[in-house]
Scaffold this motif. Sequence first.
Motif, PDB file in Angstrom:
ATOM      1  N   ALA A   1      14.080  10.772 -14.787  1.00 54.18           N
ATOM      2  CA  ALA A   1      14.940  10.434 -13.656  1.00 54.18           C
ATOM      3  C   ALA A   1      14.533  11.206 -12.408  1.00 54.18           C
ATOM      4  O   ALA A   1      14.605  10.685 -11.290  1.00 54.18           O
ATOM      5  N   SER A   2      14.097  12.443 -12.577  1.00 52.35           N
ATOM      6  CA  SER A   2      13.714  13.239 -11.407  1.00 52.35           C
ATOM      7  C   SER A   2      12.481  12.671 -10.712  1.00 52.35           C
ATOM      8  O   SER A   2      12.401  12.675  -9.480  1.00 52.35           O
ATOM      9  N   ALA A   3      11.524  12.168 -11.502  1.00 49.80           N
ATOM     10  CA  ALA A   3      10.335  11.548 -10.888  1.00 49.80           C
ATOM     11  C   ALA A   3      10.733  10.314 -10.088  1.00 49.80           C
ATOM     12  O   ALA A   3      10.250  10.095  -8.971  1.00 49.80           O
ATOM     13  N   ALA A   4      11.626   9.503 -10.661  1.00 46.38           N
ATOM     14  CA  ALA A   4      12.087   8.309  -9.951  1.00 46.38           C
ATOM     15  C   ALA A   4      12.860   8.683  -8.694  1.00 46.38           C
ATOM     16  O   ALA A   4      12.731   8.032  -7.648  1.00 46.38           O
ATOM     17  N   ALA A   5      13.677   9.734  -8.775  1.00 41.70           N
ATOM     18  CA  ALA A   5      14.443  10.176  -7.621  1.00 41.70           C
ATOM     19  C   ALA A   5      13.523  10.618  -6.485  1.00 41.70           C
ATOM     20  O   ALA A   5      13.727  10.257  -5.313  1.00 41.70           O
ATOM     21  N   ASP A   6      12.498  11.381  -6.823  1.00 47.84           N
ATOM     22  CA  ASP A   6      11.554  11.835  -5.794  1.00 47.84           C
ATOM     23  C   ASP A   6      10.838  10.648  -5.156  1.00 47.84           C
ATOM     24  O   ASP A   6      10.622  10.619  -3.938  1.00 47.84           O
ATOM     25  N   ILE A   7      10.467   9.663  -5.971  1.00 42.64           N
ATOM     26  CA  ILE A   7       9.787   8.478  -5.439  1.00 42.64           C
ATOM     27  C   ILE A   7      10.718   7.712  -4.511  1.00 42.64           C
ATOM     28  O   ILE A   7      10.326   7.301  -3.411  1.00 42.64           O
TER      29      ILE A   7
ATOM     30  N   SER B   1       0.831  -1.207   0.000  1.00 43.89           N
ATOM     31  CA  SER B   1       0.000   0.000   0.000  1.00 43.89           C
ATOM     32  C   SER B   1       0.861   1.250   0.000  1.00 43.89           C
ATOM     33  O   SER B   1       0.615   2.204  -0.756  1.00 43.89           O
ATOM     34  N   LEU B   2       1.889   1.255   0.852  1.00 42.53           N
ATOM     35  CA  LEU B   2       2.760   2.425   0.955  1.00 42.53           C
ATOM     36  C   LEU B   2       3.485   2.663  -0.365  1.00 42.53           C
ATOM     37  O   LEU B   2       3.494   3.790  -0.893  1.00 42.53           O
ATOM     38  N   THR B   3       4.115   1.628  -0.908  1.00 38.87           N
ATOM     39  CA  THR B   3       4.863   1.808  -2.157  1.00 38.87           C
ATOM     40  C   THR B   3       3.928   2.156  -3.307  1.00 38.87           C
ATOM     41  O   THR B   3       4.260   3.011  -4.136  1.00 38.87           O
ATOM     42  N   GLY B   4       2.760   1.528  -3.359  1.00 38.30           N
ATOM     43  CA  GLY B   4       1.811   1.845  -4.424  1.00 38.30           C
ATOM     44  C   GLY B   4       1.361   3.291  -4.376  1.00 38.30           C
ATOM     45  O   GLY B   4       1.275   3.962  -5.412  1.00 38.30           O
ATOM     46  N   ASP B   5       1.089   3.791  -3.156  1.00 32.86           N
ATOM     47  CA  ASP B   5       0.664   5.179  -3.008  1.00 32.86           C
ATOM     48  C   ASP B   5       1.773   6.147  -3.436  1.00 32.86           C
ATOM     49  O   ASP B   5       1.521   7.113  -4.168  1.00 32.86           O
ATOM     50  N   VAL B   6       2.989   5.894  -2.976  1.00 31.35           N
ATOM     51  CA  VAL B   6       4.087   6.808  -3.274  1.00 31.35           C
ATOM     52  C   VAL B   6       4.388   6.817  -4.773  1.00 31.35           C
ATOM     53  O   VAL B   6       4.599   7.885  -5.374  1.00 31.35           O
ATOM     54  N   VAL B   7       4.409   5.650  -5.397  1.00 32.59           N
ATOM     55  CA  VAL B   7       4.701   5.582  -6.834  1.00 32.59           C
ATOM     56  C   VAL B   7       3.602   6.280  -7.633  1.00 32.59           C
ATOM     57  O   VAL B   7       3.880   7.035  -8.576  1.00 32.59           O
ATOM     58  N   ALA B   8       2.346   6.063  -7.258  1.00 31.18           N
ATOM     59  CA  ALA B   8       1.244   6.713  -7.975  1.00 31.18           C
ATOM     60  C   ALA B   8       1.282   8.225  -7.806  1.00 31.18           C
ATOM     61  O   ALA B   8       1.081   8.978  -8.771  1.00 31.18           O
ATOM     62  N   GLU B   9       1.550   8.684  -6.577  1.00 33.98           N
ATOM     63  CA  GLU B   9       1.633  10.122  -6.339  1.00 33.98           C
ATOM     64  C   GLU B   9       2.779  10.753  -7.134  1.00 33.98           C
ATOM     65  O   GLU B   9       2.689  11.919  -7.533  1.00 33.98           O
ATOM     66  N   GLY B  10       3.838   9.983  -7.362  1.00 28.63           N
ATOM     67  CA  GLY B  10       4.977  10.487  -8.123  1.00 28.63           C
ATOM     68  C   GLY B  10       4.840  10.304  -9.623  1.00 28.63           C
ATOM     69  O   GLY B  10       5.806  10.523 -10.355  1.00 28.63           O
ATOM     70  N   ARG B  11       3.636   9.869 -10.062  1.00 32.22           N
ATOM     71  CA  ARG B  11       3.341   9.676 -11.491  1.00 32.22           C
ATOM     72  C   ARG B  11       4.231   8.602 -12.104  1.00 32.22           C
ATOM     73  O   ARG B  11       4.595   8.667 -13.276  1.00 32.22           O
ATOM     74  N   GLY B  12       4.548   7.598 -11.298  1.00 35.47           N
ATOM     75  CA  GLY B  12       5.235   6.425 -11.814  1.00 35.47           C
ATOM     76  C   GLY B  12       4.247   5.290 -11.987  1.00 35.47           C
ATOM     77  O   GLY B  12       3.037   5.452 -11.833  1.00 35.47           O
TER      78      GLY B  12
END
Length: 363
Positions: free
Chosen positions: A253-259, A225-236
């Motif tokens: 790369a910046s989106a991945a870095a933020d995630i 749940s945590l990883t799914g939420d963070v990745v979705a919020e980061g548009r990954g």
Amino acid sequence: MNAAEPAREPSAPPSGDRLRQSVEEVLLGTGRVWTRRETAERSGVRPERTMRIWRALGFPTVDDDARVFTDADVDALRAGERLIDAGLITEESETMMVRALGHHLSRLAEWQVHTLWTWMNHSSGSPGVGELMGHAATLLPEIELLQQHVWRRHLAAYADRLIAEAEEQPVSPPEGAAEAGALRTADGGDVRPRAVGFTDMVGYTRMTRGLDSIELAGVLDRFESLTGDVVAEGRGRVVKTIGDEVLFVCESASAAADIGLELTARTDAESGLPQVRTGLAHGAVLGRYGDVYGAAVNIAARLTAVARPDTVLVDTECATELAGMPAYELTTLRPVSVRGYSRLRPVLLRRPAARRRAKSKPH
């Protein structure tokens, strides 16, 4: 219960054959009436292709004279032929498409059958098999409606993404632009620059030794749940979860870095979850039937394996993409030798020192 009403006797558990027949009547609609050869004749698909498709779906080989196929199997084969006639797929890509469908839907089906089975075994009053299957038949259309809605929402999301990409590309791309953008493969895959990330829980094996099944399921649910939420919020996009590890991709790369950095921060704040570590890489990635392949995927996995708890490591290409951005601090580390790469050079990714100090101050 009315005093004059006789006590209800618990129903005897149905026999395996009776229950199997009832399940097939609900799920398949019709009986298994056709052999493989008869199915091929009725659908117009060659017998060897019907067997290849059947195996690609993940089902075991059946004898030629075994009556295991239904009218719905015939209709599905005909639908596949119409897709080929329309030019949407080819006979060569058909098997790969079917294999991907079988792989993803079998996992969904396993979970759903387990859920229904648990519900049937815990139904109050010990209803008979007929009553239970009647309830299941009523619920099945609701499950199908939910699946179709989610599927169409994902279709719309991916279509919107492709339209946006097409709008960003010039009408007449300059020579050599194909290498920088997306390339389509013959089977419907695409190769494009992407950022790939792996995140896993540190000490997962040791932790699981002290947990029972229910506690372990709770940890995995919270992690997913945590990883799914963070990745979705980061548009990954989460590609898949494998036990204690999640694989995700981003367009930049910046989106991945933020995630990656946010996953570390959120996990630290989540009591009961172990620390995580993340590896990120950037490069040409082949997207094919929902999965991703390429050197960047392998490098991200290797970086995760050598990362320390609560850290994010990136490869040199990802670091180049992030260089000069004020939101990140990059520190090149010593080369490491890992499987497939004798001198892989990790780069430690962090927030700038000022931001780290501000975040650590009590409010």
